[in-house]
Design an enzyme around this catalytic site. Sequence first.
Site, PDB file in Angstrom:
ATOM      1  N   SER A 181       0.827  -1.215   0.000  1.00 47.92           N
ATOM      2  CA  SER A 181       0.000   0.000   0.000  1.00 47.92           C
ATOM      3  C   SER A 181       0.856   1.257   0.000  1.00 47.92           C
ATOM      4  O   SER A 181       0.485   2.271  -0.598  1.00 47.92           O
ATOM      5  CB  SER A 181      -0.961   0.004   1.195  1.00 47.92           C
ATOM      6  N   ASP A 182       2.008   1.215   0.646  1.00 42.77           N
ATOM      7  CA  ASP A 182       2.903   2.376   0.641  1.00 42.77           C
ATOM      8  C   ASP A 182       3.360   2.710  -0.773  1.00 42.77           C
ATOM      9  O   ASP A 182       3.266   3.851  -1.233  1.00 42.77           O
ATOM     10  CB  ASP A 182       4.139   2.096   1.506  1.00 42.77           C
TER      11      ASP A 182
END
Length: 421
Positions: A181-182
Amino acid sequence: MIPPVRTDKGEYPVGPLSGLKVVDLTHVMAGPTCTLMLADMGADVIKIEKSPNGDDSRHMIPPKVGDETAAFLMMNRNKRGMAIDLKKPGGTRVVRRLLQTADVLVENFAPGVMERLGLGYEDLRKEHPALIYCSLSGFGRTGPYRHRRGFDLIAQAMSGIMSFTGEGPQGAPVKCGAPLSDITAGILAAMGILAAYAHRLKTGEGQWVETSLYEAALVQTYWQSAIALATGVAPRAMGSAHPLNAPYQAFEASDGWIVVGGANHRNWLRMLDAIGAPELAEDARFRDNAGRMANLKALEAELAAHFRTRTAVHWLRALEERGVPCGPVCDMLQALADPQTIAREMLVEVEHSTAGPVQTLGLPVKFSKTPGKVRKGAPIFGEHTREILREHGFGDEEIAALETEGAVAASSPGAKREKVA
């Protein structure tokens, strides 16, 4: 912002974003991924680290390269670095001066921090209507979770990813090894900034662009969301197998693991030819994809028995000769040494001001007219503070006063150079 102009030799400056100025107030991973993408494509990214401790990734040890952490070096190459204490009046004054000529501001502070500093979007857009202001957060700026802080682990869990990652449906929840997700949020933010920039070129107006780790994780679930929405059943972990196509997974050869993409009928038949099992094409359980998915465990057992009889190299050669997508399962060192990685310039060497030559990942997007480039290593703490202040009209006495106040920090000149082993 001045668009790139061809030189007398008919060349463009490095990267399609040459001339774009970005003030980078991000830290650790999602925000630095965004600004890394912009910097690699030629933008002048001014990374502002908190003073006195710097970006948290400076403290992610081990490992280190010279005196710098490998994590910081990876995420901050091609950027110029300043160290500013935004809690000091002089610190916010410096940022406001930088914004007078900036095109983009990127931040990923906890909700409310920028507003308390007087640097929120509503504060700045009145003075800088053309500014593109990008925010990354855990859950976004609206909704019931807008005040929550978020990490990749939380986003992967709440988005459903950990429920369908792992060896099987009865196993414990498993996080994807990469900070999914980063990195995705950073790429989405860079995409949003460039879309907003296209709008500004047409209208002259800036805007607020924002995304979150939660949304970035959700967009990784397109297939699983499609299944859940269509059936009302939540998909579960399937190991390396695909939820919609078979065979499309890892198989163990006699000496290691390979992956095979026999995920359409043509590749299925080609794969059977490669492994010498044409009879499976006539097996009623496996005649079409729906049958193969319905009988996946039986299919896996049949194929596994064949693949275990020969080496990975043998099977990869046989599959490639027939045009079946396949590949070895590599560890990270093997992947970085792969000739395709080298040919695509995805492993490059860059000069760092104290650590010397440092290897890093290359630019994943190629341009025929305005190629990007990894031009320089990550900055040491406060390396360009004085240089950037002078560029923005601060005199030596003002700079000294800011340092005395603790509003800014600058690296000591002539830092000892350490050779990388």
